[in-house]
Design an enzyme around this catalytic site. Structure first.
Site, PDB file in Angstrom:
ATOM      1  N   GLU A  11       0.863  -1.191   0.000  1.00 25.61           N
ATOM      2  CA  GLU A  11       0.000   0.000   0.000  1.00 25.61           C
ATOM      3  C   GLU A  11       0.894   1.234   0.000  1.00 25.61           C
ATOM      4  O   GLU A  11       0.867   2.050   0.922  1.00 25.61           O
ATOM      5  CB  GLU A  11      -0.964   0.003   1.200  1.00 25.61           C
ATOM      6  N   HIS A 164      -9.138   0.622  -1.255  1.00 26.85           N
ATOM      7  CA  HIS A 164      -8.454   1.597  -0.389  1.00 26.85           C
ATOM      8  C   HIS A 164      -9.447   2.651   0.091  1.00 26.85           C
ATOM      9  O   HIS A 164     -10.409   2.967  -0.605  1.00 26.85           O
ATOM     10  CB  HIS A 164      -7.323   2.250  -1.204  1.00 26.85           C
ATOM     11  N   ASP A 284       1.972   1.872   3.966  1.00 32.15           N
ATOM     12  CA  ASP A 284       1.175   3.063   3.651  1.00 32.15           C
ATOM     13  C   ASP A 284       2.088   4.287   3.537  1.00 32.15           C
ATOM     14  O   ASP A 284       1.791   5.376   4.007  1.00 32.15           O
ATOM     15  CB  ASP A 284       0.062   3.331   4.676  1.00 32.15           C
TER      16      ASP A 284
HETATM   17 MN    MN Z   1      -3.020   4.374   1.825  1.00 30.77          MN
END
Ligand code: MN
Length: 331
Positions: A11, A164, A284
């Protein structure tokens, strides 16, 4: 801490040209220097990103445009063009460093047939590993039957969709006067978890049993609640029929990443509920720290065989990443 386990992270975001305005809803909440720092990291594919990956022991990053991307573009035609451009740009960046980068396609979901065609092109011609979609499109959810053509294509290509977070289309009354609840703290997770449950309860996974949906942020909180989904759906199904108990679609059709939740307790719950083939390490980037995420997974109280699956093997299998080739190139 030694960061010795090989890792794939899925991600990890970048900013395609022309996408900056879509992200203003949340970047405007940051200070000027934080915005500048974020922009420099999102636009970089070389020095900053590779150093960060090396420091955290991440072999491969699977890249995707930062939210909300083309999901926030009201013009369907322009959204489709931007998605195409972003996918071509991403494929170019990956070709400059194929040992360290892979990618997820952007898809304009405004018209399911066009999304399906672009997915096909992205996977077959550009070599992308699936798609990452930032939730609903202008309030439309993908459990509607019109999206079956898209799910059929995804299943046929045998690639996953990363669902997402995005803002709620309408801010719920429950968040009135509490803007801190609407975004990353709480609302994004609720929005995304609700979308995933819409797919599940509408029977998308019965119609397309090989689909794989990836949820970030430790499954957006869902792993904690599987027992209750089974227990209460048995009483309040309201005529909805599923081939399996709700919990059984987790692990089978819904898999998760650890992005943005560096908690050993939450990881243990997720592994126990979904199985150790259904949980994958992620960061992330650049919103979260790769070093913190790496230390979290390296120090997790799990066996090294499970750690290896979570950090690398599960993603390599799901995304068909050629691990021998990567290893050779890194070595
Ligand atoms: Mn993200």
């Amino acid at each position: 801490m030694t960061r010795r386990t090989r890792k794939i992270a899925l991600e990890e975001h970048f900013m395609p040209r022309g996408f900056q305005n879509y992200s203003k809803t949340f970047t405007k909440l940051m200070g000027d220097s934080a915005q500048t720092e974020l922009a420099s990291r999102l636009e970089d594919f070389d020095r900053l990103r590779i150093a960060d990956m090396d420091n955290a022991g991440i072999d491969v990053c699977v890249l995707s445009p930062t939210a909300p991307g083309v999901q926030a573009e009201p013009d369907a035609k322009l959204a489709a063009e931007r998605a195409r451009e972003a996918n071509n740009f991403l494929a170019d960046q990956i070709s400059r460093n194929p040992a360290r980068f892979a990618g997820f396609a952007s898809l304009a979901m405004h018209e399911p047939q066009i999304a399906a065609r672009e997915l096909q092109r992205s996977v077959s011609r550009l070599g992308l590993k699936g798609a990452l979609v930032n939730g609903h499109t202008l309030g439309a959810y993908y459990d509607q039957p019109v999206y079956d053509v898209f799910w059929e294509t995804l299943q046929g290509l045998d690639v996953p969709l990363y669902l997402h977070p995005i803002d709620h289309w309408q801010v719920p009354v429950a968040y009135a006067d509490r803007p801190e609840l609407a975004g990353a703290v709480w609302g994004w997770g609720v929005e995304t978890a609700s979308h995933a449950l819409r797919l599940l309860f509408s029977g998308v996974f019965d119609r397309f049993p090989k689909l794989k949906i990836i949820l970030g942020h430790m499954g957006e909180g869902l792993p904690m609640l599987l027992w209750r989904f089974d227990s209460r759906f048995a009483v309040y199904s309201q005529g909805v029929k599923l081939e399996r108990r709700p919990s059984e679609y987790f692990g089978r059709n819904i898999v998760i990443t650890t992005s943005g939740v560096c908690s050993h307790a939450a990881l243990s719950c997720s592994l126990a509920e979904l199985g150790d083939d259904a949980v994958m390490f992620s960061v992330d980037y650049p919103y979260e720290s790769s070093a913190v995420a790496a230390d979290f997974i390296e120090s997790a109280p799990i066996g090294d065989d499970v750690r290896q699956r979570v950090c690398f093997d599960n993603a390599a299998r799901l995304l068909k990443i050629d691990t021998t080739q990567k290893q050779a190139k890194i070595a």
